[in-house]
Design a protein around this motif. Structure first.
Motif, mmCIF file in Angstrom:
data_model
loop_
_atom_site.group_PDB
_atom_site.id
_atom_site.type_symbol
_atom_site.label_atom_id
_atom_site.label_comp_id
_atom_site.label_asym_id
_atom_site.label_seq_id
_atom_site.Cartn_x
_atom_site.Cartn_y
_atom_site.Cartn_z
ATOM 1 N N GLY A 152 1.164 -1.410 -0.410
ATOM 2 C CA GLY A 152 0.239 -0.231 -0.545
ATOM 3 C C GLY A 152 0.659 0.911 -0.248
ATOM 4 O O GLY A 152 1.718 1.060 -0.100
ATOM 5 N N THR A 153 0.588 2.295 0.848
ATOM 6 C CA THR A 153 1.301 3.580 0.830
ATOM 7 C C THR A 153 2.100 3.405 2.014
ATOM 8 O O THR A 153 2.224 4.712 2.728
ATOM 9 C CB THR A 153 0.465 4.445 0.783
ATOM 10 O OG1 THR A 153 -1.064 4.401 1.539
ATOM 11 C CG2 THR A 153 -0.504 4.421 -0.549
ATOM 12 N N GLY A 154 2.525 2.360 2.471
ATOM 13 C CA GLY A 154 2.995 2.118 4.051
ATOM 14 C C GLY A 154 2.064 2.525 5.297
ATOM 15 O O GLY A 154 0.982 2.493 5.260
ATOM 16 N N PRO A 155 2.653 2.541 6.347
ATOM 17 C CA PRO A 155 3.571 2.207 6.993
ATOM 18 C C PRO A 155 5.015 1.546 6.679
ATOM 19 O O PRO A 155 4.359 0.367 6.395
ATOM 20 C CB PRO A 155 3.624 3.426 8.105
ATOM 21 C CG PRO A 155 2.891 2.044 8.905
ATOM 22 C CD PRO A 155 1.662 2.323 8.287
ATOM 23 N N TYR A 156 6.461 2.111 6.754
ATOM 24 C CA TYR A 156 7.080 0.750 6.336
ATOM 25 C C TYR A 156 7.862 0.877 7.325
ATOM 26 O O TYR A 156 7.739 1.307 8.622
ATOM 27 C CB TYR A 156 7.744 1.275 5.290
ATOM 28 C CG TYR A 156 7.301 1.523 3.935
ATOM 29 C CD1 TYR A 156 6.717 0.827 2.824
ATOM 30 C CD2 TYR A 156 7.625 3.206 3.445
ATOM 31 C CE1 TYR A 156 5.970 1.282 2.074
ATOM 32 C CE2 TYR A 156 6.519 3.682 2.774
ATOM 33 C CZ TYR A 156 5.840 2.550 2.050
ATOM 34 O OH TYR A 156 4.565 3.266 0.849
ATOM 35 N N SER A 157 8.731 -0.543 7.575
ATOM 36 C CA SER A 157 9.560 -0.737 8.789
ATOM 37 C C SER A 157 10.839 -0.998 8.704
ATOM 38 O O SER A 157 11.012 -1.713 6.963
ATOM 39 C CB SER A 157 8.138 -2.730 9.253
ATOM 40 O OG SER A 157 9.284 -2.850 10.350
ATOM 41 N N PHE A 158 11.677 -1.553 9.609
ATOM 42 C CA PHE A 158 12.774 -1.555 9.812
ATOM 43 C C PHE A 158 12.923 -2.210 10.880
ATOM 44 O O PHE A 158 12.614 -1.609 12.031
ATOM 45 C CB PHE A 158 13.990 -0.501 9.222
ATOM 46 C CG PHE A 158 13.963 0.545 9.965
ATOM 47 C CD1 PHE A 158 14.323 0.899 11.352
ATOM 48 C CD2 PHE A 158 13.065 1.969 10.009
ATOM 49 C CE1 PHE A 158 14.241 1.797 12.462
ATOM 50 C CE2 PHE A 158 13.431 3.018 10.315
ATOM 51 C CZ PHE A 158 13.939 3.098 11.771
ATOM 52 N N THR A 159 14.077 -3.063 11.343
ATOM 53 C CA THR A 159 14.477 -3.949 12.341
ATOM 54 C C THR A 159 15.802 -3.061 12.815
ATOM 55 O O THR A 159 16.904 -3.156 11.872
ATOM 56 C CB THR A 159 14.532 -4.647 12.544
ATOM 57 O OG1 THR A 159 13.036 -5.055 12.304
ATOM 58 C CG2 THR A 159 15.289 -5.484 13.747
ATOM 59 N N THR A 160 16.203 -2.205 13.828
ATOM 60 C CA THR A 160 17.633 -1.658 13.993
ATOM 61 C C THR A 160 18.754 -2.829 14.405
ATOM 62 O O THR A 160 17.770 -3.254 15.312
ATOM 63 C CB THR A 160 17.867 -0.897 15.265
ATOM 64 O OG1 THR A 160 17.282 -1.343 16.396
ATOM 65 C CG2 THR A 160 17.206 0.254 14.368
ATOM 66 N N PRO A 161 19.664 -3.231 13.976
ATOM 67 C CA PRO A 161 21.038 -4.164 14.441
ATOM 68 C C PRO A 161 21.383 -4.074 15.731
ATOM 69 O O PRO A 161 20.896 -2.956 16.335
ATOM 70 C CB PRO A 161 21.892 -4.556 13.076
ATOM 71 C CG PRO A 161 22.191 -2.553 12.997
ATOM 72 C CD PRO A 161 20.458 -2.037 12.966
ATOM 73 N N GLN A 162 22.075 -4.528 16.275
ATOM 74 C CA GLN A 162 22.790 -4.789 17.624
ATOM 75 C C GLN A 162 23.589 -3.950 17.182
ATOM 76 O O GLN A 162 24.797 -4.437 16.040
ATOM 77 C CB GLN A 162 23.014 -6.059 17.984
ATOM 78 C CG GLN A 162 21.473 -7.204 18.511
ATOM 79 C CD GLN A 162 21.570 -5.693 19.627
ATOM 80 O OE1 GLN A 162 22.110 -5.148 20.267
ATOM 81 N NE2 GLN A 162 20.006 -6.599 19.750
ATOM 82 N N PRO A 163 24.453 -3.333 18.439
ATOM 83 C CA PRO A 163 26.017 -3.357 17.653
ATOM 84 C C PRO A 163 27.142 -3.759 17.442
ATOM 85 O O PRO A 163 26.664 -5.436 18.329
ATOM 86 C CB PRO A 163 26.646 -2.025 18.797
ATOM 87 C CG PRO A 163 25.942 -2.437 19.600
ATOM 88 C CD PRO A 163 24.377 -3.183 18.979
ATOM 89 N N PRO A 164 28.041 -3.309 16.781
ATOM 90 C CA PRO A 164 29.922 -4.435 17.187
ATOM 91 C C PRO A 164 29.633 -4.485 18.775
ATOM 92 O O PRO A 164 30.117 -3.884 19.375
ATOM 93 C CB PRO A 164 30.255 -3.432 16.179
ATOM 94 C CG PRO A 164 29.611 -2.707 15.884
ATOM 95 C CD PRO A 164 28.815 -2.175 16.158
ATOM 96 N N PRO A 165 30.007 -5.551 19.008
ATOM 97 C CA PRO A 165 30.070 -6.330 20.467
ATOM 98 C C PRO A 165 32.051 -5.702 21.142
ATOM 99 O O PRO A 165 32.499 -4.920 19.838
ATOM 100 C CB PRO A 165 30.703 -7.893 20.807
ATOM 101 C CG PRO A 165 30.069 -7.801 18.953
ATOM 102 C CD PRO A 165 29.949 -7.520 17.780
ATOM 103 N N GLY A 166 31.350 -4.896 21.928
ATOM 104 C CA GLY A 166 32.407 -4.256 22.610
ATOM 105 C C GLY A 166 32.877 -2.998 22.457
ATOM 106 O O GLY A 166 32.150 -2.217 21.770
#
Length: 507
Positions: A152-166
């Motif tokens: 359709g016309t959204g809304p659109y979606s994303f999932t943030t990653p985990q940061p690099p370890p350390g």
């Protein structure tokens, strides 16, 4: 263009594919037209460009509805722009505005995100939802990490990653294909229907616009070093190489803060413009070597240690030729490179050079000219399989964002990065942590850079984004676990631009 060396056979194959694809809203119309709906404005070209553990960057364009600027897109129209976002599609309770409040070239950054969370967003201009960049030639998603809203016309979606370890150690900017001196982008095989796109009259040359913005942006984002993987110039003219050297010098000192390798466009040339440069090893006069490797008789490849990280820069056009064939290392360079790889196999190492070792999943025909010589690439990949410390090979040449893992060396990411000089026009940041790294693509964000980027997206009749942006968010943003605990953090406050240089010579 892909490798800047499309042959007539490639063109015929590509034309057949493009002709069979559905006509999109950005297909070429041929002549400029006047507005048909007064000052009615339409948004277009929504893209989720950058996605890290705590931020996302979203871009789009607004134009006058029903117009054509002669390149097949709407005439640019300044408009408001905002992104409403949240953690539930029915509750977009946060609002973010762009870098510019009234512009055709919208660039909005969402900050304060939490790692590992799913977010939903809706971008609008003049109250209208922005449709995604359409993919008709490939399977892909320009606006999210899931298909939510695409029907359709959204809304659109994303999932943030985990940061690099350390803990974070330091950051390296990666770029390529500056093409200093180029005046037309998108020329293909001399065919008139595939028009070259020029800068708008009265504006500075677009390679300079894009590189100036890139240098400012990577400095503002905290890059400690910069690697430019070839095609520094359009045709190795001394004045263009000098201009690239000057603009890159705004980042820091050459061979301390930034480093370059040769691309096929930087090869030795014949003719009067090159006559004052040293004789090339293979042909003509080598102005690239004069500018960037004056102290080395014939060697245009090197190793460098940056805070414990081994960086190997290779010259992938160390050969005679006209630039339109496959890349290759000379026998001497290949022997040297393999020796370097075998010397310290556990040391954290990255390699950068112009031609990729492997090219996969292209919307355009894949030909031998797109990559390094196949036999050499196979040999190098076998060497990579025995190098646990090597984790990244950065290449340009294809002018696209593409992440590839070869089954021959599963621990090595092969990252093609889009050209700095044209749409999507930018760079990647490699953030090194003790337990891994993140690699994120950014569009250059000055207003002139965004203006040119949107203009140059119309290469190949407007199909260029389907090749260059990256088929998925993961093709331009990735996080990988890897033991980098042996590296040392940069000590800020040292070096010509605050970068933590180490006094090691080239090898």
């Amino acid at each position: 263009m892909p490798g800047c060396d499309f042959t007539r056979r490639d063109l015929l194959r590509w034309s057949a594919v493009a002709a069979a694809a559905p006509v999109t809203a950005t297909a070429f119309h041929g002549v400029a037209s006047a507005a048909t709906s007064g000052d009615d404005i339409s948004p277009a070209n929504l893209e989720l460009v950058t996605l890290t553990e705590d931020r996302a960057i979203i871009t789009w364009y607004t134009g006058y509805t029903g117009t054509d600027d002669g390149l097949g897109r709407m005439v640019p129209a300044p408009a408001d722009g905002e992104v409403r976002w949240g953690t539930h599609p029915g509750r977009l309770n946060r609002v973010a505005a762009g870098l510019s409040s009234h512009t055709p070239y919208h660039y909005v950054e969402l900050t304060g995100l939490e790692p590992g969370r799913t977010y939903y967003y809706q971008a609008t201009s003049r109250g209208k939802p922005v449709p995604p960049t359409a993919f008709t030639l490939i399977s892909g998603n320009a606006v999210g990490t899931s298909d939510h809203g695409l029907d359709g016309t959204g809304p659109y979606s994303f999932t943030t990653p985990q940061p690099p370890p350390g803990r974070h150690l330091f950051t390296i900017a990666l770029c390529n294909d500056l093409h200093m001196g180029e005046t037309q982008a998108g020329l293909v095989g001399g065919q008139p229907q595939y028009i070259g796109i020029q800068q708008e009259p009265g504006l500075p040359p677009y390679p300079e616009v894009m590189l100036e913005s890139l240098v400012r942006d990577v400095s503002a984002l905290g890059a400690d070093y910069l690697l430019a993987a070839g095609d520094i110039s359009a045709e190795a003219v001394p004045v263009d190489l000098s201009k690239a050297h000057q603009l890159l010098g705004r980042f820091g000192a050459y061979l301390d803060d930034y480093f370059v390798t040769r691309g096929n466009h930087d090869r030795a040339h014949l003719g009067d413009p090159y006559a004052t440069c040293r004789a090339g090893q293979w042909q003509g006069n080598d102005c690239f070597a004069d500018r960037f490797f004056p102290a080395q008789a014939e060697r245009t490849y090197f190793t460098r240690t940056l805070n414990g990280l081994r960086v190997i820069g290779i010259d992938t056009y160390d050969k005679p030729g006209n630039g339109g064939d496959a890349g290759s290392l000379s026998p001497d360079q290949l022997a040297w490179f393999r020796d370097q790889l075998h010397r310290d196999q556990d040391r954290p190492t990255i390699v950068f050079g112009h031609h990729p070792l492997v090219v996969q999943d292209s919307a355009f025909p894949i030909s031998p000219s797109n990559s390094l010589d196949a036999a050499q690439a196979a040999t190098i990949l076998q060497d990579y399989s025995r190098m646990p410390g090597l984790f990244l090979h950065h290449a340009g040449h294809t002018h696209r964002n593409k992440r590839t893992i070869s089954p021959l060396a599963l621990h090595v990411t092969h990252q093609e990065i889009a050209a700095a000089k044209e749409y999507p026009g930018g760079f990647s940041l490699l953030r090194l942590h003790t337990g891994g790294y993140a690699l994120n693509f950014y569009k250059s964000r000055s207003e002139p850079a965004r203006r040119w980027s949107e203009r140059s997206r119309m290469e190949i009749l407007g199909y260029w984004p389907q090749f260059a942006l990256g088929a998925s968010v993961a093709d331009r943003n990735t996080v990988v676990r890897h033991d980098l605990s042996g590296l040392r953090p940069v000590r800020h406050g040292h070096g010509s631009q605050g970068h933590g240089r180490e006094p090691h010579s080239l090898v």
